[in-house]
Design a protein around this motif. Structure first.
Motif, mmCIF file in Angstrom:
data_model
loop_
_atom_site.group_PDB
_atom_site.id
_atom_site.type_symbol
_atom_site.label_atom_id
_atom_site.label_comp_id
_atom_site.label_asym_id
_atom_site.label_seq_id
_atom_site.Cartn_x
_atom_site.Cartn_y
_atom_site.Cartn_z
ATOM 1 N N VAL A 160 107.680 84.093 7.116
ATOM 2 C CA VAL A 160 107.964 85.464 7.550
ATOM 3 C C VAL A 160 109.249 85.484 8.366
ATOM 4 O O VAL A 160 110.080 86.388 8.219
ATOM 5 C CB VAL A 160 106.770 86.039 8.358
ATOM 6 N N ILE A 179 112.062 97.706 9.754
ATOM 7 C CA ILE A 179 111.794 96.449 9.039
ATOM 8 C C ILE A 179 110.971 96.726 7.791
ATOM 9 O O ILE A 179 111.261 96.225 6.712
ATOM 10 C CB ILE A 179 111.096 95.430 9.961
ATOM 11 N N LYS A 209 112.203 85.458 6.056
ATOM 12 C CA LYS A 209 112.413 86.787 5.455
ATOM 13 C C LYS A 209 113.116 87.728 6.431
ATOM 14 O O LYS A 209 114.026 88.462 6.060
ATOM 15 C CB LYS A 209 111.080 87.414 5.038
ATOM 16 N N LEU A 210 112.662 87.713 7.683
ATOM 17 C CA LEU A 210 113.225 88.623 8.683
ATOM 18 C C LEU A 210 114.680 88.284 9.017
ATOM 19 O O LEU A 210 115.489 89.177 9.238
ATOM 20 C CB LEU A 210 112.390 88.600 9.961
ATOM 21 N N SER A 252 116.848 86.727 7.087
ATOM 22 C CA SER A 252 117.736 86.607 5.926
ATOM 23 C C SER A 252 118.731 87.759 5.800
ATOM 24 O O SER A 252 119.857 87.553 5.370
ATOM 25 C CB SER A 252 116.913 86.485 4.644
ATOM 26 N N LYS A 253 118.312 88.960 6.157
ATOM 27 C CA LYS A 253 119.231 90.098 6.027
ATOM 28 C C LYS A 253 119.091 91.021 7.234
ATOM 29 O O LYS A 253 118.026 91.123 7.830
ATOM 30 C CB LYS A 253 118.960 90.861 4.735
ATOM 31 N N VAL A 302 118.724 94.471 9.428
ATOM 32 C CA VAL A 302 117.946 95.700 9.283
ATOM 33 C C VAL A 302 118.825 96.866 9.722
ATOM 34 O O VAL A 302 119.411 96.840 10.802
ATOM 35 C CB VAL A 302 116.660 95.633 10.141
ATOM 36 N N GLN A 353 112.044 96.789 3.189
ATOM 37 C CA GLN A 353 111.229 95.935 2.330
ATOM 38 C C GLN A 353 110.828 94.633 3.017
ATOM 39 O O GLN A 353 110.599 93.628 2.360
ATOM 40 C CB GLN A 353 111.964 95.616 1.019
ATOM 41 N N GLY A 354 110.740 94.647 4.328
ATOM 42 C CA GLY A 354 110.324 93.467 5.079
ATOM 43 C C GLY A 354 108.826 93.476 5.298
ATOM 44 O O GLY A 354 108.119 94.409 4.893
ATOM 45 N N VAL A 409 115.994 89.136 14.709
ATOM 46 C CA VAL A 409 116.330 90.133 13.702
ATOM 47 C C VAL A 409 117.648 90.800 14.098
ATOM 48 O O VAL A 409 117.799 91.256 15.232
ATOM 49 C CB VAL A 409 115.212 91.197 13.595
#
Length: 149
Positions: free
Chosen positions: A68, A102, A71-72, A74-75, A77, A106-107, A141
């Motif tokens: 998780v 988030i 995922k957070l 990686s890109k 927000v 699509q998080g 993030v």
């Protein structure tokens, strides 16, 4: 004063913990805000119910928390908010705003109480927020705050 925490309190404990605090702190801060209830022998049932509910909501394993986190981080927000011509916001970004953004990006679903904003976000630009996913894992993030319209 002995209390049972009903929500997470930084520096004190997590929901379901039985803590000993000074009388004034418990009576004037924790109990009125709904962060704790007074401890009693019958309250032990409440403690077990709170812990059981927390276990179902929490990320169970360290591997899952790390995925998780990836995922957070990686890109970034993106948050579109109302702002003046100078880039100053009308209000501030709250942890609820970050959690909703988030999910919009699509998080994964993140609890607003797990989002920490180190200093108030009141301007457009890039900012950093931390999300506590597990006691050992925190995700940083990147927030891109832009003016609406």
């Amino acid at each position: 004063m002995k209390l049972i925490l009903t929500q997470e309190v930084s520096g004190l404990g997590t929901p379901g913990d039985v803590v000993e605090v000074k009388d004034g702190y418990g009576r004037n801060f924790l109990v009125p805000r709904g962060l704790a209830t007074s401890w009693s022998k019958g309250g032990e049932k409440q403690v077990s119910a709170i812990r059981k509910a927390r276990k179902t909501r929490e990320i169970a394993t360290l591997e899952e928390a790390n995925s998780v986190k990836a995922k957070l981080e990686s890109k970034p927000v993106r948050l579109a908010v109302r702002a003046g011509a100078s880039g100053r916001l009308f209000g501030a970004i709250t942890p609820s705003d970050v959690a909703a953004a988030i999910v919009e990006a699509q998080g994964p679903q993140v609890d607003r109480r797990k989002v920490e904003i180190p200093s108030a976000i009141k301007t457009t630009g890039e900012h950093i927020a931390r999300v506590r996913l597990h006691p050992d894992v925190q995700a940083k993030v990147t927030l891109k705050v832009v003016a609406e319209g």
